[in-house]
Design a protein around this motif. Structure first.
Motif, PDB file in Angstrom:
ATOM      1  N   LYS A  72       0.842  -1.221  -0.107  1.00  0.00           N
ATOM      2  CA  LYS A  72       0.107   0.125  -0.194  1.00  0.00           C
ATOM      3  C   LYS A  72       0.795   1.087   0.172  1.00  0.00           C
ATOM      4  O   LYS A  72       0.421   2.424  -0.702  1.00  0.00           O
ATOM      5  CB  LYS A  72      -1.142   0.044   1.070  1.00  0.00           C
ATOM      6  CG  LYS A  72      -2.048   1.013   1.245  1.00  0.00           C
ATOM      7  CD  LYS A  72      -3.198   0.342   2.515  1.00  0.00           C
ATOM      8  CE  LYS A  72      -4.111  -0.528   1.911  1.00  0.00           C
ATOM      9  NZ  LYS A  72      -4.659  -0.694   3.383  1.00  0.00           N
ATOM     10  N   GLN A  90       5.195   7.058   8.720  1.00  0.00           N
ATOM     11  CA  GLN A  90       4.012   6.824   8.203  1.00  0.00           C
ATOM     12  C   GLN A  90       3.462   5.365   8.115  1.00  0.00           C
ATOM     13  O   GLN A  90       2.153   5.102   8.262  1.00  0.00           O
ATOM     14  CB  GLN A  90       4.249   7.224   6.556  1.00  0.00           C
ATOM     15  CG  GLN A  90       4.593   8.704   6.194  1.00  0.00           C
ATOM     16  CD  GLN A  90       3.463   9.669   6.333  1.00  0.00           C
ATOM     17  OE1 GLN A  90       2.278   9.236   5.877  1.00  0.00           O
ATOM     18  NE2 GLN A  90       3.407  10.655   7.189  1.00  0.00           N
ATOM     19  N   LYS A 132       1.950   4.844  11.519  1.00  0.00           N
ATOM     20  CA  LYS A 132       0.693   5.647  11.411  1.00  0.00           C
ATOM     21  C   LYS A 132      -0.520   4.691  10.567  1.00  0.00           C
ATOM     22  O   LYS A 132      -1.580   4.482  11.163  1.00  0.00           O
ATOM     23  CB  LYS A 132       0.746   7.092  10.824  1.00  0.00           C
ATOM     24  CG  LYS A 132      -0.562   7.555  10.520  1.00  0.00           C
ATOM     25  CD  LYS A 132      -0.694   8.891   9.753  1.00  0.00           C
ATOM     26  CE  LYS A 132      -0.299   8.663   7.972  1.00  0.00           C
ATOM     27  NZ  LYS A 132      -0.643   9.828   7.174  1.00  0.00           N
ATOM     28  N   LEU A 133       0.147   4.363   9.559  1.00  0.00           N
ATOM     29  CA  LEU A 133      -0.851   3.416   8.841  1.00  0.00           C
ATOM     30  C   LEU A 133      -1.480   2.053   9.492  1.00  0.00           C
ATOM     31  O   LEU A 133      -2.570   1.863   9.612  1.00  0.00           O
ATOM     32  CB  LEU A 133      -0.265   2.826   7.531  1.00  0.00           C
ATOM     33  CG  LEU A 133      -1.042   2.080   6.533  1.00  0.00           C
ATOM     34  CD1 LEU A 133      -2.334   3.018   5.868  1.00  0.00           C
ATOM     35  CD2 LEU A 133      -0.064   1.470   5.376  1.00  0.00           C
ATOM     36  N   VAL A 176      -4.037   2.671  12.490  1.00  0.00           N
ATOM     37  CA  VAL A 176      -5.619   2.838  12.198  1.00  0.00           C
ATOM     38  C   VAL A 176      -6.302   1.565  12.665  1.00  0.00           C
ATOM     39  O   VAL A 176      -7.360   1.600  12.878  1.00  0.00           O
ATOM     40  CB  VAL A 176      -5.762   3.228  10.649  1.00  0.00           C
ATOM     41  CG1 VAL A 176      -7.286   3.225  10.413  1.00  0.00           C
ATOM     42  CG2 VAL A 176      -5.399   4.740  10.511  1.00  0.00           C
ATOM     43  N   PRO A 186       0.379   8.687  -1.937  1.00  0.00           N
ATOM     44  CA  PRO A 186      -0.240   9.918  -1.447  1.00  0.00           C
ATOM     45  C   PRO A 186      -1.389   9.709  -0.453  1.00  0.00           C
ATOM     46  O   PRO A 186      -1.846  10.515   0.660  1.00  0.00           O
ATOM     47  CB  PRO A 186      -0.648  10.726  -2.685  1.00  0.00           C
ATOM     48  CG  PRO A 186      -0.585   9.855  -3.644  1.00  0.00           C
ATOM     49  CD  PRO A 186       0.385   8.782  -3.230  1.00  0.00           C
ATOM     50  N   VAL A 212      -1.906   7.251   1.476  1.00  0.00           N
ATOM     51  CA  VAL A 212      -1.290   6.948   3.005  1.00  0.00           C
ATOM     52  C   VAL A 212      -0.873   8.286   3.639  1.00  0.00           C
ATOM     53  O   VAL A 212      -1.233   8.174   4.771  1.00  0.00           O
ATOM     54  CB  VAL A 212      -0.228   5.978   2.747  1.00  0.00           C
ATOM     55  CG1 VAL A 212       0.580   5.823   3.991  1.00  0.00           C
ATOM     56  CG2 VAL A 212      -0.705   4.395   2.103  1.00  0.00           C
ATOM     57  N   LYS A 213      -0.361   9.195   3.080  1.00  0.00           N
ATOM     58  CA  LYS A 213       0.062  10.191   3.607  1.00  0.00           C
ATOM     59  C   LYS A 213      -0.939  11.183   4.221  1.00  0.00           C
ATOM     60  O   LYS A 213      -0.859  11.556   4.917  1.00  0.00           O
ATOM     61  CB  LYS A 213       0.832  11.121   2.457  1.00  0.00           C
ATOM     62  CG  LYS A 213       2.183  11.813   2.959  1.00  0.00           C
ATOM     63  CD  LYS A 213       2.838  12.657   1.956  1.00  0.00           C
ATOM     64  CE  LYS A 213       3.243  11.765   0.755  1.00  0.00           C
ATOM     65  NZ  LYS A 213       4.112  12.730  -0.261  1.00  0.00           N
ATOM     66  N   ALA A 214      -2.108  11.014   3.368  1.00  0.00           N
ATOM     67  CA  ALA A 214      -3.396  11.504   3.719  1.00  0.00           C
ATOM     68  C   ALA A 214      -4.000  11.305   5.006  1.00  0.00           C
ATOM     69  O   ALA A 214      -4.908  11.930   5.522  1.00  0.00           O
ATOM     70  CB  ALA A 214      -4.404  11.785   2.443  1.00  0.00           C
ATOM     71  N   VAL A 215      -3.716   9.779   5.256  1.00  0.00           N
ATOM     72  CA  VAL A 215      -4.392   9.373   6.400  1.00  0.00           C
ATOM     73  C   VAL A 215      -3.909   9.956   7.608  1.00  0.00           C
ATOM     74  O   VAL A 215      -2.738  10.386   8.046  1.00  0.00           O
ATOM     75  CB  VAL A 215      -4.093   7.543   6.618  1.00  0.00           C
ATOM     76  CG1 VAL A 215      -4.338   7.233   7.776  1.00  0.00           C
ATOM     77  CG2 VAL A 215      -4.855   7.124   5.349  1.00  0.00           C
ATOM     78  N   ALA A 265     -10.009   8.059   8.180  1.00  0.00           N
ATOM     79  CA  ALA A 265      -8.709   7.402   7.923  1.00  0.00           C
ATOM     80  C   ALA A 265      -9.092   6.694   6.452  1.00  0.00           C
ATOM     81  O   ALA A 265      -8.598   6.549   5.496  1.00  0.00           O
ATOM     82  CB  ALA A 265      -8.043   7.069   8.835  1.00  0.00           C
ATOM     83  N   GLU A 309      -7.944   6.966   2.708  1.00  0.00           N
ATOM     84  CA  GLU A 309      -7.123   6.129   2.061  1.00  0.00           C
ATOM     85  C   GLU A 309      -7.998   5.619   0.839  1.00  0.00           C
ATOM     86  O   GLU A 309      -6.956   5.023  -0.127  1.00  0.00           O
ATOM     87  CB  GLU A 309      -7.051   4.930   2.887  1.00  0.00           C
ATOM     88  CG  GLU A 309      -5.740   4.055   2.676  1.00  0.00           C
ATOM     89  CD  GLU A 309      -5.751   2.720   3.660  1.00  0.00           C
ATOM     90  OE1 GLU A 309      -5.730   2.860   5.038  1.00  0.00           O
ATOM     91  OE2 GLU A 309      -5.805   1.613   3.173  1.00  0.00           O
TER      92      GLU A 309
END
Lengths: 537, 537
Positions: free
Chosen positions: A205, A375, A378-379, A382, B64, B66-69, B230, B234
């Protein structure tokens, strides 16, 4: 149309009641037909204008990425096997009395017994009152106490940190160092996961981005374990196939890697190479030289390496040895070891423990950019944490009883028994399959599967219109013998070749029956479609 | 640039060794600088041309999505709390002696004891030799035997079916029928999950499709539990905020739903409405009338309904009662009950058991199109199955001891004790918070959280440039008092308002300390930023 057919089917086959409550009739002029039959409940609401009320989620509005996902290991053959099994239980007649499932690496379901020590530790963690019981050995208690110390409130019921319980990550690092003969492992690079699948999906991902020609490409072996193709579909990444060399015991050929990479560069951005070693579904064990070549290639082409090493304990052939990608990377020198980004995966589900149901696993990730690492955490956060009982099971696998501890002898006796039986069955499977005309099976050097090539006569291929010929073959095999295998098309294979994957997990006796039935079926099948050309051996 | 700064930082703060093995020097003209310091290991390889070897995965090449989560419940404040905690253990000085974590609904970590019967059943399933032990009650053994009968090879270590163990799904259906006073439940609609999160993500994944203005929109409450935002990030779906009414005990206002829906229709395709009842982070319990309004709205607008009901056992206010969305849907008549697509979620993590670590949960999905149902099972099958020990824990929650069974009394005593203490703490939290000038807290009717509004003086808002003012507030609170809360901005709030979420899970004594420290901090904070205007009550 599908809906109409379904409705007609229901009308013809179902007792139904026409319910027409006055409240509804007056309020919305609707007639409700409510069909209920065994497990299926289907309802169609006809509005006054005769149109059906639309569902918000239909095949037309379903996420197309979900639609694109395929997962053969639990595909239509397995569904059908379940139906037949239930039919048998209800007294239906079939030309066999039991379904033999050799479709999935599910050891305990096929009769393998759990490792006592592992289950003792998990039970102690689950119900700590047992720590006072004299019927549990001290070493199991010591493991359980240590794990519980690492859990919030000393309870398996607390969330762990997103990366997993600290002391389990530490134990894993020690295990890796020992396995890799002293190559350093930092527990900060260890992440507990929900089985290996979860880790693989998380890493993929992160790596998927871009559009069009800059879309991320993921190199995977063909044949592959279909988690990879499913995840790639779901993420709309580009699947780059590199073919394993069937004529050379399914070895990975570095020239084929280059070919696949160069071809893919034209239409995507290759970013990852996935390797499964020992191989699933192909059972080969990769040589050290080959691993070095792959790592050199990844270094040169700046690829992220994902090495699926869940079968690291399942090596049977005396000529083969498991080498971890990490160890080889280290031996290639600091320029490689300190730069190549590598994620390797392990699990409680395979090996000698076969604890699939606990969904335990871990990954070690090397050389991850520090910001990217944050990151990743963080992922993972969740989903809060991997199951803590699975983490406990993982801990036992990396921290088994030591020679001076009370459980040592029994643990090793059980471990040897499982691995010994698997080695025996691996050999038997290859041998018997190779006696069948029109079947050719590479040695099962490791993992839990044979992936033999089967000759399907041209007339049978012609007749299997609509489904792949090996799917047709496996369906007939299931219907005629009760044996449940997965067609090679579910894993990928060179065009025009056909295979199936079978596990070597049934008991020796049952496996023998399976192989003999399979032989008889195949001979009959060939005769039925007898053609002028001789089946190749 | 970030890399250069990082490198400079390392050079200035680290003991480093220059390793320059001859093999490397001769082969590739590379100098390797290897920095290793406590948990962080960073390596930079300088090639001859002076350029750094690029990593394949960096913040620039990271997915991106993933970054936004964002996921505040385990965000930067929690990381900082962990750092401080480790510091305290190593003897660092802080103005407090312990960190009190009230950031996450993790009951056992805060000292809640597991329910004995649940753990007995899990231990029996994990180590079936205990079935012969006289120290386990018969009803626990009976549950364990039944679960094991449903597992392949009678082992918790087998994969279950992708939907979960059949007999557990049957038990869940019976539980739902009882909970909903006879509303029929079909176990074919029940899916075991890895905690509720897993189910929520799976259903959302099915519903996301389209591009641009036809992209799927997902209606979520604000404030919300950040799993939703989140997952929406994603999947690149469109988040549609509907605001809960803080002035009305965080009730859901149907007019606000209409407003949000109409506004969103301009730029996306609203397809789903998510409800959290009882509310997280807001603690309200939805009235029956309001649920009916939401369902009618979903019916009219053809929306898929996702009702997150993991706090269904956590209702404290004597004026409130939990109504399941399903029961209300049934009572609205067959036109609704047989058409509205509804997925409801439950979990082992909350309620009175608080078994977060087991990652158990289930969802019931009504009126799913039959083909879509097959797609859902396929999607779930890629991850093989939810943890089977979590499924066993779920079974105990839906199938607790009956009045005539030996564990009945103890089970209910333990259950009452947990829920009684939570009710008491819910009340105490509201009461004490409302004594603080500049803090206003709605009643904690249910769930495990208070989400009070805090007055942050304009000067403090100005000074918190770069981070949200409530983040600044929570960071200072942590640093000065050791209390770890989550800023309201992590859950969403009306612009210009500030909140935090705190759990009511610490022991009564510790919670009192927390609330008093919090009061003192807030008063001091207000004084520090004393402005002309009086803080609102």
């Amino acid at each position: 149309m599908a809906k109409k057919t379904h409705l007609r089917h229901l009308l013809e086959n179902t007792d139904f009641a026409l319910s027409y409550p006055s409240s509804i009739a007056s309020s919305s002029h609707t007639i409700v037909l409510h069909f209920q039959r065994s497990l299926i409940s289907a309802t169609v609401v006809l509005r006054e204008n005769g149109k059906m009320r639309e569902k918000s989620l239909t095949m037309d509005t379903l996420n197309p990425q979900v639609k694109a996902v395929e997962y053969a290991v639990r595909g239509p053959i397995v569904t059908k096997a379940g139906d037949i099994e239930r039919g048998l239980q209800q007294g239906q007649k079939h030309p066999f009395t039991e379904v033999i499932k050799a479709n999935i690496g599910d050891s305990h379901a096929m009769g393998q017994k759990p490792i006592t020590f592992l289950r003792q530790v998990v039970a102690l963690c689950s119900f700590p009152e047992l720590l006072d019981s004299s019927s549990f050995p001290e070493d199991a208690k010591q493991r359980a106490r240590r794990i519980l110390q690492g859990c919030g409130g000393q309870s398996l019921g607390s969330y762990s940190a997103s990366q997993g319980v600290d002391c389990i990550r530490q134990d894993i690092a020690v295990y890796i160092e020992q396995r890799d003969k002293g190559v350093p492992a930092d527990w900060d690079n260890i992440y507990l996961t929900t089985g290996a699948s979860d880790g693989i999906v998380s890493i993929l991902k992160m790596l998927v981005s871009g559009q069009g020609r800059s879309r991320s490409g993921v190199m995977i072996p063909i044949p592959q374990y279909p988690l990879y193709s499913a995840a790639i579909s779901e993420m709309e990444a580009v699947q780059i196939n590199y073919y394993l060399d069937e004529d050379n015991c399914w070895a990975l050929d570095i020239n084929e890697l280059h070919r696949a990479y160069q071809a893919a560069k034209e239409h995507c951005h290759p970013r990852v190479i996935c390797i499964i070693n020992p191989g699933n579904p192909t059972g080969q064990v990769q040589s050290r030289k080959c691993i070095e070549e792959v790592l050199h290639f990844a270094y040169e082409e700046n690829l992220f390496v994902m090495s699926d090493e869940v079968y690291q304990d399942n090596v049977y052939s005396p000529d083969c040895q498991f080498h971890s990608f990490k160890k080889v990377l280290y031996e290639m020198g600091p320029e490689y070891f300190n730069t190549v980004e590598l994620a390797s995966f392990h699990s409680t589900s395979k090996g000698y423990s076969g604890e699939c149901g606990f969904r335990g696993g871990y990954m070690e990730v090397l050389n991850l950019d520090l910001e990217v690492k944050a990151q990743l955490v963080k992922l993972l956060s969740v989903r809060l944490c991997p199951p803590v009982s699975g983490q406990a099971a993982m801990d036992v696998i990396v921290n088994p009883p030591l020679p001076h501890e009370p459980s040592y002898l029994q643990f090793h006796k059980e471990k040897r028994a499982v691995l010994g039986a698997l080695a025996e069955k691996a050999q038997m499977t290859e041998q018997i399959l190779n006696t069948v005309p029109g079947i050719k099976c590479n040695p099962v050097q490791g993992a839990m599967y044979a992936f033999p090539r089967i000759f399907i006569p041209p007339r049978a291929v012609e007749e299997s219109l609509g489904i792949s010929p090996d799917m047709m073959y496996c369906l007939r095999l299931l219907e005629e013998t009760g044996i449940c295998l997965v067609p090679g098309s579910g894993f990928g294979q060179r065009e025009g070749t056909y295979h199936f994957r079978m596990t070597i997990l049934p008991t020796t006796e049952k496996l023998k029956v399976l192989l003999e039935k399979l032989r008889d079926f195949h001979i009959k099948f060939l005769k039925e479609y007898a053609s002028l050309e001789e089946p190749k051996r």
